[in-house]
Design an enzyme around this catalytic site. Structure first.
Site, short mmCIF file in Angstrom:
data_model
loop_
_atom_site.label_atom_id
_atom_site.label_comp_id
_atom_site.label_asym_id
_atom_site.label_seq_id
_atom_site.Cartn_x
_atom_site.Cartn_y
_atom_site.Cartn_z
N ASP A 331 -60.99 -38.46 -109.07
CA ASP A 331 -59.91 -37.96 -108.20
C ASP A 331 -60.14 -38.36 -106.75
OD1 ASP A 331 -62.19 -36.32 -108.17
OD2 ASP A 331 -61.07 -34.70 -107.23
N GLU A 332 -59.06 -38.31 -106.00
CA GLU A 332 -59.09 -38.41 -104.54
C GLU A 332 -60.00 -39.51 -103.99
OE1 GLU A 332 -58.13 -33.90 -103.18
OE2 GLU A 332 -60.20 -34.23 -103.75
N VAL A 333 -59.82 -40.73 -104.47
CA VAL A 333 -60.61 -41.83 -103.93
C VAL A 333 -59.96 -42.28 -102.63
CG1 VAL A 333 -61.57 -44.11 -104.39
CG2 VAL A 333 -61.18 -42.51 -106.27
#
Ligand SMILES: *[C@@H]1O[C@H](CO)[C@@H](O)[C@H](O)[C@H]1NC(C)=O
Ligand SMILES: *[C@@H]1O[C@H](CO)[C@@H](O)[C@H](O)[C@H]1NC(C)=O
Ligand SMILES: *[C@@H]1O[C@H](CO)[C@@H](O)[C@H](O)[C@H]1NC(C)=O
Ligand SMILES: *[C@@H]1O[C@H](CO)[C@@H](O)[C@H](O)[C@H]1NC(C)=O
Ligand SMILES: *[C@@H]1O[C@H](CO)[C@@H](O)[C@H](O)[C@H]1NC(C)=O
Ligand SMILES: *[C@@H]1O[C@H](CO)[C@@H](O)[C@H](O)[C@H]1NC(C)=O
Ligand SMILES: *[C@@H]1O[C@H](CO)[C@@H](O)[C@H](O)[C@H]1NC(C)=O
Ligand SMILES: CC(=O)N[C@H]1CO[C@H](CO)[C@@H](O)[C@@H]1O
Length: 536
Positions: A331-333
């Site tokens: 997630d959330e790279v």
């Protein structure tokens, strides 16, 4: 006015004796009006299993220990005095009394499994009868769930005097995956906090502990292959989980029929990894093409050394955590740092990724997935991996978490593509608010989206998430519970149990039940009290 209030209290007490307070509510209950008395000093549990069954033996010991606490949560003194005299003799004279229960038989038909697993059967029947009371199940996990139900069926009617109604309960979970996620990176969680959570989970029939064990802020997991990771990446030298600690958590969970799924989130959320593993993270550059000192982004996906490291680390993780599933995160790279790095820019060009850094993320995740597949493990990923169209295996579980009004559409998209879906969007319990906020958790249904029957059937369950930015051992239990009880009932009980107003008496009962077992569970059903409050 006062008369009215008294009458209301009086009536609610009347309800208390006949309402079966079991939480989460069983699938089917047929209770009779007659009851049996139980004298804790004259009560034993026998079991008949197919071969040796240590998990069950330990569960019986555990439940005998806590079953006969003086459960002040469900009736009060005044009530006891008026309806069920504290004298055993009078108790026996009561019209519907039909005898004493001195034994319970637990019958497990299948060979006793030693480890909870994706296919575990948690169905059970509890039958309370004058001559023959029994918990019957195919698997040991069903017997464990049945014991929990049985332990919730008692009424405390006097000193060392309990009663139980006759009848039959046939129960099984609606969803196979019913999880709670803890984050031990933002704040370190000592083992006792994890044990308490597992105890509370058992009382609510949760069956998956998702351990978000490391993140940007700290790396408490002790790797024997890469000891520097926790040496340099943990907050403090004693804020770590040694291999023995992990073993202890696994055993504690295992005994309660709870799977443990570890999450080592990457390539983002890995700042703490970089402290003990040089050259793992991406060097960030300024606008003029100069490296910014001490500024690192997500894992560097273009280096071969990255994958050698990942291979070894995940090999160790697979050895430590026996569950078939791992959570791979994803997630959330943050692409900002990747974009700034000239070596990555060059790599993007060579591979014709254009400006699409999601392709670079896919490149990394695909390699990570290959590694995990070679370790014979299945995996769960956060929804971005699906959203970014990474190539994933058909049996991948996609964890839907984004808390927008669009989660229904995401569930539709994920299941339409044929993947299993796990919902957390509406169950981020770390987001707190004033009032009876459990109603909204209770009313969220993971199958409430516009999917075909086949698509709905791909919903494997859901998970309550407790992100740790503002949570440590001091408030973990009170913030999680009883909110997570609402999630528990949604995931276990039939869909028809959806009205919080109808559930609130039982909900309150469950809160009090947890409290008397020593868990510091918050009041969130407005002004009220547990009859054991003075004992806390
Ligand atoms: C006793 O049984 C009668 C008739 O079945 C029922 O109406 C009554 O509610 C029962 N009383 C209790 C205390 O269970
Ligand atoms: C236990 O209960 C049974 C059945 O009511 C009774 O016969 C027996 O005397 C009791 N034993 C003790 C030690 O109270
Ligand atoms: C409950 O009552 C019904 C009718 O009185 C009876 O047939 C049944 O056996 C009872 N069940 C139990 C578990 O006592
Ligand atoms: C990285 O690995 C690839 C494929 O295994 C290989 O072709 C390449 O030469 C390696 N690069 C370096 C710098 O070792
Ligand atoms: C792979 O995992 C499955 C399911 O956990 C297991 O039954 C099988 O024995 C494993 N195979 C190998 C080669 O480890
Ligand atoms: C679901 O898929 C549709 C069609 O591909 C797309 O337009 C939409 O943005 C997706 N919705 C979500 C929440 O991802
Ligand atoms: C639900 O899905 C069906 C078929 O995928 C579509 O025809 C229908 O318009 C959708 N309904 C809503 C309310 O989105
Ligand atoms: C709590 C309660 O109801 N206690 C009663 C037990 O029985 C004696 C004798 O009948 C009463 O005096 C108590 O009040």
């Amino acid at each position: 006015m006062t008369i009215k209030i008294h009458l209301a209290i009086y009536l609610s007490l009347l309800v208390a004796v006949n309402a079966y307070e079991i939480w989460p509510h069983p699938k089917q209950m047929k209770m009779n009006d007659t009851f049996l008395s139980i004298d804790p000093k004259n009560f034993t549990i026998h079991s008949k299993t197919n071969g040796d069954c240590q998990v069950l033996n330990r569960a019986i010991e555990r439940y005998l220990d806590r079953m006969f606490i003086q459960d002040c949560s469900l009736v009060n003194e005044q009530f006891r005095g008026r309806y069920l005299s504290n004298k055993t003799e009078n108790f026996k004279k009561m019209t519907n009394y039909s005898g004493q229960m001195t034994t319970l038989l637990i019958l497990v038909h299948d060979k006793c499994e030693t480890m909870p697993n994706t296919k575990m059967n948690e169905a059970y029947t509890v039958k309370i009868d004058k001559d023959h009371s029994v918990i019957e199940s195919k698997s040991v996990w069903g017997a464990l769930r049945g014991l929990e139900t049985f332990s919730q069926m008692f009424r405390h009617v006097g000193k060392n005097q309990f009663s139980i109604n006759t009848g039959q309960i046939d129960d099984e979970p609606r969803f196979a995956f019913r999880g709670v996620m803890l984050d031990s990176s933002r704040h370190f969680l000592p083992l006792h906090a994890i044990y308490e959570t597992l105890d509370a989970m058992e009382m609510n029939k949760f069956n998956v502990f998702h351990w978000h064990i490391v993140d940007d802020q700290s790396f408490p997991f002790v790797s024997t292959t890469f000891p520097e990771l926790s040496k340099k990446g943990s907050y403090r030298s004693n804020f770590i989980y040694t291999p023995e600690d992990v073993q202890k958590v696994l055993r504690y969970a295992n005994d309660r029929g709870i799977r443990v799924i570890p999450e080592f989130d990457s390539p983002g959320h890995t700042e703490s990894w970089g402290k003990g593993q040089p050259n793992l993270l991406t060097q960030c550059y300024d606008g003029k093409g100069k490296p910014i000192p001490n500024s690192y982004g997500p894992i560097n996906p273009v280096l071969n050394s990255t994958y050698e490291f990942i291979q070894k680390l995940f090999h160790e993780i697979a050895e430590r955590f026996p569950d078939q599933y791992m959570h791979l995160g994803g997630d959330e790279v943050d692409f900002g740092c990747w974009k700034s790095n000239p070596i990555l820019q060059e790599f993007m060009k060579i591979n014709q990724f254009g400006d699409d850094y999601a392709k670079l993320e896919s490149y990394y995740i695909t390699k990570l997935i290959d590694i995990v597949q070679n370790l014979n493990r299945s995996y769960i990923v956060w929804q971005e991996v699906f959203d970014n169209e990474v190539k994933i295996r058909p049996e991948t579980v996609v964890h839907v978490w984004k808390n927008s009004a669009l989660w229904q559409m995401e569930m539709k998209n994920v299941t339409k593509a044929g993947y299993q879906a796990l919902l957390s969007s509406c169950w981020y319990l770390n987001y707190i608010s004033y009032g009876n906020d459990w109603y909204k958790y209770y009313q969220c249904d993971p199958q409430n989206f516009n999917g075909t029957i086949q698509e709905q059937n791909l919903v494997t369950g859901g998970e309550a998430c407790l992100w740790g930015e503002f949570i440590d051992a001091s408030n973990l239990i009170s913030r999680t519970w009883p909110r997570a009880c609402a999630v528990a009932e949604r995931l276990w009980s039939p869909k028809s149990f959806k009205d919080p107003k109808k559930a609130k008496t039982r909900f309150h009962g469950q809160r009090c039940r947890m409290q008397i077992l020593g868990l510091k569970v918050e009041p969130i059903e407005g002004p009220d009290f547990c009859y054991c409050d003075d004992a806390i």
